[in-house]
Design a protein around this motif. Structure first.
Motif, mmCIF file in Angstrom:
data_model
loop_
_atom_site.group_PDB
_atom_site.id
_atom_site.type_symbol
_atom_site.label_atom_id
_atom_site.label_comp_id
_atom_site.label_asym_id
_atom_site.label_seq_id
_atom_site.Cartn_x
_atom_site.Cartn_y
_atom_site.Cartn_z
ATOM 1 N N GLU A 7 51.644 58.644 39.053
ATOM 2 C CA GLU A 7 51.397 57.364 38.381
ATOM 3 C C GLU A 7 51.279 57.498 36.865
ATOM 4 O O GLU A 7 51.326 56.497 36.158
ATOM 5 C CB GLU A 7 50.114 56.725 38.924
ATOM 6 C CG GLU A 7 50.197 56.302 40.367
ATOM 7 C CD GLU A 7 48.859 55.801 40.902
ATOM 8 O OE1 GLU A 7 47.867 55.775 40.155
ATOM 9 O OE2 GLU A 7 48.802 55.449 42.091
ATOM 10 N N ILE A 8 51.126 58.706 36.370
ATOM 11 C CA ILE A 8 50.982 58.901 34.924
ATOM 12 C C ILE A 8 52.309 58.594 34.239
ATOM 13 O O ILE A 8 53.357 59.110 34.624
ATOM 14 C CB ILE A 8 50.539 60.346 34.593
ATOM 15 C CG1 ILE A 8 49.163 60.630 35.178
ATOM 16 C CG2 ILE A 8 50.539 60.570 33.081
ATOM 17 C CD1 ILE A 8 48.722 62.086 35.057
ATOM 18 N N THR A 9 52.256 57.742 33.230
ATOM 19 C CA THR A 9 53.447 57.366 32.477
ATOM 20 C C THR A 9 53.065 57.122 31.021
ATOM 21 O O THR A 9 51.894 56.868 30.722
ATOM 22 C CB THR A 9 54.112 56.106 33.070
ATOM 23 O OG1 THR A 9 55.309 55.833 32.336
ATOM 24 C CG2 THR A 9 53.196 54.904 33.021
ATOM 25 N N ILE A 10 54.048 57.189 30.150
ATOM 26 C CA ILE A 10 53.793 56.824 28.755
ATOM 27 C C ILE A 10 54.502 55.516 28.405
ATOM 28 O O ILE A 10 54.527 55.109 27.251
ATOM 29 C CB ILE A 10 54.194 57.951 27.767
ATOM 30 C CG1 ILE A 10 55.660 58.311 27.891
ATOM 31 C CG2 ILE A 10 53.287 59.147 27.957
ATOM 32 C CD1 ILE A 10 56.148 59.203 26.753
ATOM 33 N N ASN A 11 55.079 54.852 29.415
ATOM 34 C CA ASN A 11 55.661 53.532 29.162
ATOM 35 C C ASN A 11 54.599 52.650 28.532
ATOM 36 O O ASN A 11 53.441 52.647 28.965
ATOM 37 C CB ASN A 11 56.144 52.889 30.461
ATOM 38 C CG ASN A 11 57.443 53.480 30.953
ATOM 39 O OD1 ASN A 11 58.249 53.990 30.190
ATOM 40 N ND2 ASN A 11 57.646 53.417 32.263
ATOM 41 N N TYR A 12 55.012 51.898 27.503
ATOM 42 C CA TYR A 12 54.075 51.008 26.826
ATOM 43 C C TYR A 12 54.782 49.694 26.538
ATOM 44 O O TYR A 12 55.822 49.672 25.882
ATOM 45 C CB TYR A 12 53.575 51.634 25.518
ATOM 46 C CG TYR A 12 52.743 50.694 24.687
ATOM 47 C CD1 TYR A 12 51.466 50.336 25.093
ATOM 48 C CD2 TYR A 12 53.247 50.152 23.519
ATOM 49 C CE1 TYR A 12 50.710 49.452 24.336
ATOM 50 C CE2 TYR A 12 52.499 49.273 22.754
ATOM 51 C CZ TYR A 12 51.231 48.925 23.166
ATOM 52 O OH TYR A 12 50.481 48.046 22.428
ATOM 53 N N LEU A 17 57.918 43.299 25.775
ATOM 54 C CA LEU A 17 58.943 44.252 25.351
ATOM 55 C C LEU A 17 58.456 45.677 25.594
ATOM 56 O O LEU A 17 57.334 46.018 25.200
ATOM 57 C CB LEU A 17 59.265 44.065 23.861
ATOM 58 C CG LEU A 17 60.272 45.031 23.254
ATOM 59 C CD1 LEU A 17 61.650 44.825 23.875
ATOM 60 C CD2 LEU A 17 60.350 44.838 21.749
ATOM 61 N N LEU A 18 59.287 46.481 26.241
ATOM 62 C CA LEU A 18 58.941 47.872 26.485
ATOM 63 C C LEU A 18 59.128 48.641 25.180
ATOM 64 O O LEU A 18 60.236 48.966 24.783
ATOM 65 C CB LEU A 18 59.834 48.458 27.590
ATOM 66 C CG LEU A 18 59.452 49.809 28.159
ATOM 67 C CD1 LEU A 18 58.037 49.787 28.745
ATOM 68 C CD2 LEU A 18 60.459 50.234 29.206
ATOM 69 N N LYS A 19 58.025 48.895 24.475
ATOM 70 C CA LYS A 19 58.060 49.547 23.152
ATOM 71 C C LYS A 19 58.272 51.053 23.268
ATOM 72 O O LYS A 19 58.929 51.652 22.426
ATOM 73 C CB LYS A 19 56.761 49.287 22.390
ATOM 74 C CG LYS A 19 56.505 47.836 22.078
ATOM 75 C CD LYS A 19 57.043 47.517 20.722
ATOM 76 C CE LYS A 19 56.627 46.113 20.323
ATOM 77 N NZ LYS A 19 56.753 45.899 18.916
ATOM 78 N N VAL A 20 57.657 51.671 24.273
ATOM 79 C CA VAL A 20 57.848 53.100 24.541
ATOM 80 C C VAL A 20 58.414 53.195 25.953
ATOM 81 O O VAL A 20 57.786 52.748 26.906
ATOM 82 C CB VAL A 20 56.526 53.893 24.429
ATOM 83 C CG1 VAL A 20 56.745 55.348 24.811
ATOM 84 C CG2 VAL A 20 55.942 53.783 23.030
#
Length: 96
Positions: A7-12, A17-20
Motif C-alpha cells: 500500500e505504500i506509494t508516493i502518488n500525490y 491532479l496527480l502531481k507526483v
C-alpha cells in the motif's frame, strides 16, 4: 498511512491532479524498518505535462500497524543515479 508494504506509494494528488506519479518501486528491505526505492515523475505546470523521471529512496518504520516515512534521499538527476550505480558496482565487485 499504509498498513502493508504494497500500500505504500508516493502518488500525490492535489485538486484532482496527480502531481507526483509513481512509475515503479522496488522494496530493498522488509521488516519493522522498510526501505523502498521509487521511480516517479512530477507534474510541470509550465509544460502542462509530466517532467523527467526522478528517483527517491525512502525508509519507513512500522508503528501501531502503520508504515510511517522516517527518512528519504532524493536522487537529483539521471546523471547522479548513474554515478551511484557505478560506485556501488565497483564496491560490490571487490573481493570480500
Amino acid at each position: 498511512m499504509a498498513a502493508t508494504i504494497d500500500e505504500i506509494t508516493i502518488n500525490y494528488e492535489e485538486d484532482g491532479l496527480l502531481k507526483v506519479k509513481e512509475l515503479d518501486k522496488v522494496v530493498l528491505s522488509k521488516g519493522a524498518w522498510t526501505t523502498i526505492i521509487f521511480r516517479f515523475t512530477q507534474w510541470d505546470n509550465k509544460l502542462g505535462d509530466y517532467g523527467p523521471d526522478r528517483y527517491i529512496i525512502r525508509r519507513y518504520k512500522k508503528q501501531n500497524d502503520e508504515y510511517r516515512s522516517q527518512s528519504k534521499f532524493a536522487i537529483s538527476s539521471r546523471d547522479q543515479a548513474k554515478k551511484i550505480i557505478a560506485a556501488l558496482q565497483t564496491w560490490v565487485d571487490l573481493p570480500e
